[in-house]
Design a protein around this motif. Structure first.
Motif, PDB file in Angstrom:
ATOM      1  N   UNK A  53      25.513  44.049  62.243  1.00 58.09           N
ATOM      2  CA  UNK A  53      24.064  43.861  62.154  1.00 58.09           C
ATOM      3  C   UNK A  53      23.716  43.073  60.890  1.00 58.09           C
ATOM      4  N   UNK A  54      22.915  42.039  61.045  1.00 56.92           N
ATOM      5  CA  UNK A  54      22.456  41.174  59.953  1.00 56.92           C
ATOM      6  C   UNK A  54      23.617  40.522  59.193  1.00 56.92           C
ATOM      7  N   UNK A 347      14.946  61.450  69.869  1.00 54.36           N
ATOM      8  CA  UNK A 347      15.721  60.283  69.449  1.00 54.36           C
ATOM      9  C   UNK A 347      15.750  60.174  67.934  1.00 54.36           C
ATOM     10  N   UNK A 348      16.684  59.329  67.446  1.00 53.18           N
ATOM     11  CA  UNK A 348      16.774  59.066  66.009  1.00 53.18           C
ATOM     12  C   UNK A 348      16.769  57.561  65.817  1.00 53.18           C
ATOM     13  N   UNK A 349      17.017  57.103  64.592  1.00 52.33           N
ATOM     14  CA  UNK A 349      17.081  55.661  64.345  1.00 52.33           C
ATOM     15  C   UNK A 349      18.400  55.053  64.817  1.00 52.33           C
ATOM     16  N   UNK A 350      19.352  55.875  65.257  1.00 51.55           N
ATOM     17  CA  UNK A 350      20.597  55.373  65.867  1.00 51.55           C
ATOM     18  C   UNK A 350      20.525  55.638  67.374  1.00 51.55           C
ATOM     19  N   UNK A 351      20.786  54.600  68.161  1.00 54.44           N
ATOM     20  CA  UNK A 351      20.612  54.732  69.614  1.00 54.44           C
ATOM     21  C   UNK A 351      21.508  55.810  70.231  1.00 54.44           C
ATOM     22  N   UNK A 352      22.665  56.053  69.599  1.00 59.33           N
ATOM     23  CA  UNK A 352      23.639  56.997  70.172  1.00 59.33           C
ATOM     24  C   UNK A 352      23.393  58.438  69.752  1.00 59.33           C
ATOM     25  N   UNK A 430      29.486  48.725  62.359  1.00 59.18           N
ATOM     26  CA  UNK A 430      28.832  47.596  63.039  1.00 59.18           C
ATOM     27  C   UNK A 430      27.315  47.603  62.869  1.00 59.18           C
ATOM     28  N   UNK A 431      26.757  48.722  62.447  1.00 63.90           N
ATOM     29  CA  UNK A 431      25.313  48.780  62.214  1.00 63.90           C
ATOM     30  C   UNK A 431      24.947  48.284  60.813  1.00 63.90           C
ATOM     31  N   UNK A 432      25.954  47.878  60.040  1.00 68.96           N
ATOM     32  CA  UNK A 432      25.687  47.359  58.693  1.00 68.96           C
ATOM     33  C   UNK A 432      24.911  48.375  57.860  1.00 68.96           C
TER      34      UNK A 432
END
Ligand code: PNW
Length: 471
Positions: A53-54, A347-352, A430-432
């Motif tokens: 990410x980014x 939900x949270x700020x992480x999709x999983x 991978x989410x940086x």
């Protein structure tokens, strides 16, 4: 049991250990400082910036290589008793091999350990949290059977160097995650995408490596009196309906994640359902050997019974139903189950990551039943929220602590500790830097990487102060 005093439900038992966790690549930075060698994650983030990410990497990250003393003071301020961190294999052995030792790397971890002990914090050390020396990846990494002996030699040096000060060792963090880096879809370094083959082969060698390190410790270092384990992971697998097929699918989900690694080290071999399904599919594919390797008799003896406690990483739960999905061939196809989330799970700020506190209790209970109630430490558990007023993270810990206490008091699970992921925001693979798991925030735009306590850190500070009063 319904008549337990309220205090017992409110607080953890005497002696329960609270800590916080990090991993070398995620926090240290100093990627080429003072003679450190390249790791596969240095290579992956430099070669494929677009995979993260980014386009971020962890060249500097929290700069804990230089700022570790600040981290120790944060742990102390909050009141954590344990710090779980990992050693970067290429920082101490730039080529992966003991023929050349980087003294600056050895000194770094010695200084960190000494600083922890001077501040009354116990080190819990992970030997491998995914940052394999690139030099070893160049000879096949975890696919090469020689890696088991190379890991043993690395472990030998670590036990010899730090073992009189370190009593808690995790050989391998989340072997179930590592196998996806060999068999999944660009999931992480070394990014081989060998579906249904590279995953089983790397997993096999991770188990062989763990077994060798454990036996070595028993033979050479048992006088140090330490405890060894792996950190197992996966989501909790909850059947989507109470149909027989979905219940069996959820069981396969468990055995193909936690069971894949826990069954061999507790029982001597792969879970029977894994053996059966991968052998059957391999045969149908016209292969003469199974994609899931077999252990020799000697290896089974070496691997069976090589954990002193169960290291459990729990974040979330998936709903599981029967069904076929995935590349041909692949682990997903072999295990043949489908995953979803219950729409009622927040939900949270992480999709999983959905918030499912009861999952931690159900998982602990499953572990108790599967492996005869082993000593259990929750080696990771945490929540991503960027806000400084991170009340959702507080509620996540509150509810998960509460379910853990029920696992202890009502289900009689032998749970002795919990290390929060994480003390500080860090490089989330991978989410940086887009998912922030720290109870302490870090300003990544500030060259000083200023650390600031979030509300959750203050909440923990109070909770841990109360815990200490009943010790
Ligand atoms: C862990 N799951 O991975 C890693 O050990 C940490 O390095 C990482 O920062 C942390 O999670 C947060 O993402 C996970 O299946 C692997 O639920 C698998 C799962 C969860 C976390």
């Amino acid at each position: 049991d319904d008549k337990l005093p309220i205090a017992a439900h409110t607080m953890f038992p005497k002696g329960f250990m609270f800590g916080a966790a990090t991993a070398a690549y995620q926090v240290e930075g100093g990627w080429n400082a003072d003679g450190k060698g390249m790791s596969v994650w240095d290579n992956y983030t430099h070669e494929h910036p677009d995979f993260v990410a980014l386009n971020e990497n962890a060249d500097v990250s929290d700069d804990s290589y230089h700022l570790y003393k600040e981290d120790v003071q944060l742990l102390k301020t909050i009141g954590f008793q344990v710090y779980r961190f990992s050693i970067s294999w290429p920082r101490v052995l730039p080529n992966g091999r003991t023929s050349y030792v980087n003294q600056a790397g050895i000194d770094y971890y010695m200084n960190l350990i000494d600083d922890l002990l001077a501040n009354g914090i116990e080190p819990m050390v992970t030997l491998f949290h995914w940052d394999l020396p690139q030099a070893l990846e160049d000879i096949g990494g975890w696919l090469n059977p020689d890696i088991a002996q190379l890991f043993e030699e690395y472990a030998d040096l670590m036990f010899k160097t730090y073992g009189d000060k370190v009593k808690w060792w995790i050989t391998i963090n989340e072997p179930f995650s590592v196998v996806w880096f060999y068999g999944g879809n660009s999931a992480g370094a070394p990014n081989l995408n060998l579906h249904g083959t590279g995953d089983y082969l790397s997993g096999h060698n991770l188990l062989r490596a763990h077994g060798k390190a454990y036996r070595l410790y028993q033979k050479k270092y048992s006088h140090q009196g330490g405890k060894l384990s792996m950190a197992f992971c996966g989501p909790m697998c909850q059947p989507k309906t109470d149909s027989k097929d979905d219940i069996a699918a959820a069981e396969r989900c468990y055995q193909f994640s936690y069971g894949w690694f826990a069954h061999p080290v507790f029982r001597g071999d792969y879970p029977p359902v894994m053996r059966e399904l991968v052998d059957k599919n391999s045969k149908e594919e016209g292969r003469t050997v199974s994609r899931l390797p077999y252990f020799t008799e000697e290896e089974i003896k070496e691997i069976n019974g090589t954990v002193d406690f169960f290291g459990m990483n729990y974040y979330t739960t998936n709903l599981i139903n029967d069904g076929v999905i995935g590349d041909f061939p692949s682990v997903t196809r072999d295990a043949h189950y489908l995953t979803s989330f219950d729409p009622s799970w927040p939900s949270s700020e992480a999709d999983w990551l959905k918030i499912v506190p009861q999952g931690i209790r159900l998982l602990a209970k499953k572990v108790k039943e599967e492996y005869n109630n082993p000593t259990l430490i929750v080696t990771e558990n945490g929540y991503p929220q960027a806000s400084m007023d991170d009340y959702e993270r507080i509620s996540y810990f509150e509810s998960h602590f509460s379910e853990l206490r029920r696992a202890i008091y009502e289900d009689k699970c032998n749970i002795i500790g919990h290390t929060t992921w994480s003390i500080i925001d860090n490089f989330e693979w991978r989410k940086g830097y887009t998912n922030k798991f720290g109870v302490v925030s870090v300003d990544f735009n500030d060259p000083k990487r200023t650390r600031t306590l979030r509300r959750s850190a203050e909440w923990l500070q109070h909770y841990l102060a109360m815990h200490k009063l009943i010790q």
